[in-house]
Design a protein around this motif. Structure first.
Motif, PDB file in Angstrom:
ATOM      1  N   PHE A 277     -20.112  28.677   9.920  1.00  0.00           N
ATOM      2  CA  PHE A 277     -20.972  28.432  11.080  1.00  0.00           C
ATOM      3  C   PHE A 277     -20.079  28.103  12.278  1.00  0.00           C
ATOM      4  CE2 PHE A 277     -22.896  24.943  13.602  1.00  0.00           C
ATOM      5  CZ  PHE A 277     -23.972  25.624  14.133  1.00  0.00           C
ATOM      6  N   CYS A 278     -20.376  28.699  13.443  1.00  0.00           N
ATOM      7  CA  CYS A 278     -19.637  28.397  14.673  1.00  0.00           C
ATOM      8  C   CYS A 278     -20.404  27.363  15.493  1.00  0.00           C
ATOM      9  CB  CYS A 278     -19.425  29.658  15.507  1.00  0.00           C
ATOM     10  SG  CYS A 278     -18.738  29.298  17.154  1.00  0.00           S
ATOM     11  N   GLY A 279     -19.743  26.250  15.778  1.00  0.00           N
ATOM     12  CA  GLY A 279     -20.378  25.174  16.533  1.00  0.00           C
ATOM     13  C   GLY A 279     -20.544  25.467  18.009  1.00  0.00           C
ATOM     14  N   ASN A 280     -19.962  26.546  18.498  1.00  0.00           N
ATOM     15  CA  ASN A 280     -20.133  26.918  19.911  1.00  0.00           C
ATOM     16  C   ASN A 280     -21.345  27.822  20.118  1.00  0.00           C
ATOM     17  OD1 ASN A 280     -17.827  25.513  20.669  1.00  0.00           O
ATOM     18  ND2 ASN A 280     -16.502  27.297  20.409  1.00  0.00           N
ATOM     19  N   CYS A 281     -21.385  28.939  19.406  1.00  0.00           N
ATOM     20  CA  CYS A 281     -22.453  29.932  19.613  1.00  0.00           C
ATOM     21  C   CYS A 281     -23.541  29.826  18.553  1.00  0.00           C
ATOM     22  CB  CYS A 281     -21.867  31.337  19.647  1.00  0.00           C
ATOM     23  SG  CYS A 281     -21.120  31.885  18.089  1.00  0.00           S
ATOM     24  N   TYR A 282     -23.302  29.084  17.479  1.00  0.00           N
ATOM     25  CA  TYR A 282     -24.204  28.886  16.334  1.00  0.00           C
ATOM     26  C   TYR A 282     -24.298  30.120  15.434  1.00  0.00           C
ATOM     27  CZ  TYR A 282     -25.981  24.606  18.619  1.00  0.00           C
ATOM     28  OH  TYR A 282     -26.125  23.383  19.207  1.00  0.00           O
TER      29      TYR A 282
ATOM     30  N   LEU B 290     -14.052  36.328  18.601  1.00  0.00           N
ATOM     31  CA  LEU B 290     -14.440  36.150  20.002  1.00  0.00           C
ATOM     32  C   LEU B 290     -15.854  35.604  20.057  1.00  0.00           C
ATOM     33  CD1 LEU B 290     -13.273  36.575  22.851  1.00  0.00           C
ATOM     34  CD2 LEU B 290     -14.644  38.644  22.962  1.00  0.00           C
ATOM     35  N   CYS B 291     -16.027  34.500  20.793  1.00  0.00           N
ATOM     36  CA  CYS B 291     -17.275  33.741  20.808  1.00  0.00           C
ATOM     37  C   CYS B 291     -17.971  33.894  22.152  1.00  0.00           C
ATOM     38  CB  CYS B 291     -16.949  32.273  20.538  1.00  0.00           C
ATOM     39  SG  CYS B 291     -18.382  31.210  20.433  1.00  0.00           S
ATOM     40  N   ALA B 292     -19.305  33.976  22.098  1.00  0.00           N
ATOM     41  CA  ALA B 292     -20.083  34.024  23.337  1.00  0.00           C
ATOM     42  C   ALA B 292     -19.956  32.719  24.118  1.00  0.00           C
ATOM     43  CB  ALA B 292     -21.549  34.311  23.030  1.00  0.00           C
TER      44      ALA B 292
ATOM     45  N   GLY C  52     -12.495  31.459  21.093  1.00  0.00           N
ATOM     46  CA  GLY C  52     -12.810  31.859  19.729  1.00  0.00           C
ATOM     47  C   GLY C  52     -13.931  31.033  19.136  1.00  0.00           C
ATOM     48  N   HIS C  53     -14.423  31.486  17.978  1.00  0.00           N
ATOM     49  CA  HIS C  53     -15.416  30.696  17.255  1.00  0.00           C
ATOM     50  C   HIS C  53     -14.775  29.400  16.748  1.00  0.00           C
ATOM     51  CE1 HIS C  53     -18.228  34.015  17.291  1.00  0.00           C
ATOM     52  NE2 HIS C  53     -17.339  34.820  16.742  1.00  0.00           N
ATOM     53  N   ARG C  54     -15.616  28.380  16.599  1.00  0.00           N
ATOM     54  CA  ARG C  54     -15.162  27.068  16.133  1.00  0.00           C
ATOM     55  C   ARG C  54     -15.922  26.731  14.856  1.00  0.00           C
ATOM     56  NH1 ARG C  54     -17.060  21.804  17.500  1.00  0.00           N
ATOM     57  NH2 ARG C  54     -18.544  22.773  18.921  1.00  0.00           N
TER      58      ARG C  54
HETATM   59 ZN   LIG Z   1     -18.932  31.317  18.216  1.00  0.00          ZN
END
Ligand SMILES: [Zn+2]
Ligand SMILES: [Zn+2]
Ligand SMILES: [Zn+2]
Length: 157
Positions: free
Chosen positions: A73-78, A89-91, A95-97
């Protein structure tokens, strides 16, 4: 928002969160089943859920010919994303976290009434997206998601 959303895998249902398809960008994201969750590359107030309420995903690192680990799970973009190759690459920028437990996902098994096939890895943004439609959503790298590798079959209610 989401400062306490340090979740992955089986912790989600216990807190009332859950995995959903975003009808705007086509990713699998974790939210509260309502709109305005995470960060959607299409914009607006976040991902927009549609369709199935997906189940807890199994966690762990024990891969088999039909189970792949390193999904997080990415805590930035969910979004649900594959962390093995790095942050992608994260919205949400950069990068994803990764937050929470690493998930172990089924692939290349038959679709059932409680598990949906055609979930795919995007090799451009590293997210899980639904590849079963003629169009392929929107990718944080620009353009559309590009599928590679396994055909995931994900459990839902
Ligand atoms: Zn992300
Ligand atoms: Zn979205
Ligand atoms: Zn993508």
């Amino acid at each position: 928002m989401g400062g306490t959303l340090a979740l992955g895998g089986e912790a989600q249902a216990e807190s009332g969160l859950g995995w959903r398809f975003c009808q705007q960008c086509f990713v699998m994201f974790c939210g509260q089943g309502t709109n305005g969750q995470g960060r959607c590359v299409v914009g607006g107030s976040g991902h927009v859920a549609q369709g199935f309420q997906f189940s807890n995903m199994p966690t762990g690192y024990t891969e088999t010919p039909n189970d792949q680990s390193y999904w997080n799970f990415c805590g930035n973009c969910y979004n649900m994303y594959f962390s093995y190759y790095g942050p992608g690459l994260c919205a949400g920028g950069n990068g994803h976290r990764s937050l929470g437990a690493t998930m172990l996902l089924r692939h290349d098994v038959p679709e059932t009434p409680t598990a949906q096939a055609h979930w795919r890895f995007c090799y451009r943004c590293f997210c899980m997206f639904y590849g079963g439609y003629p169009t392929k959503g929107r990718c944080a790298t620009g353009g559309i998601h590009q599928a590679q590798g396994f055909d995931f079959v994900l459990p839902h209610a």
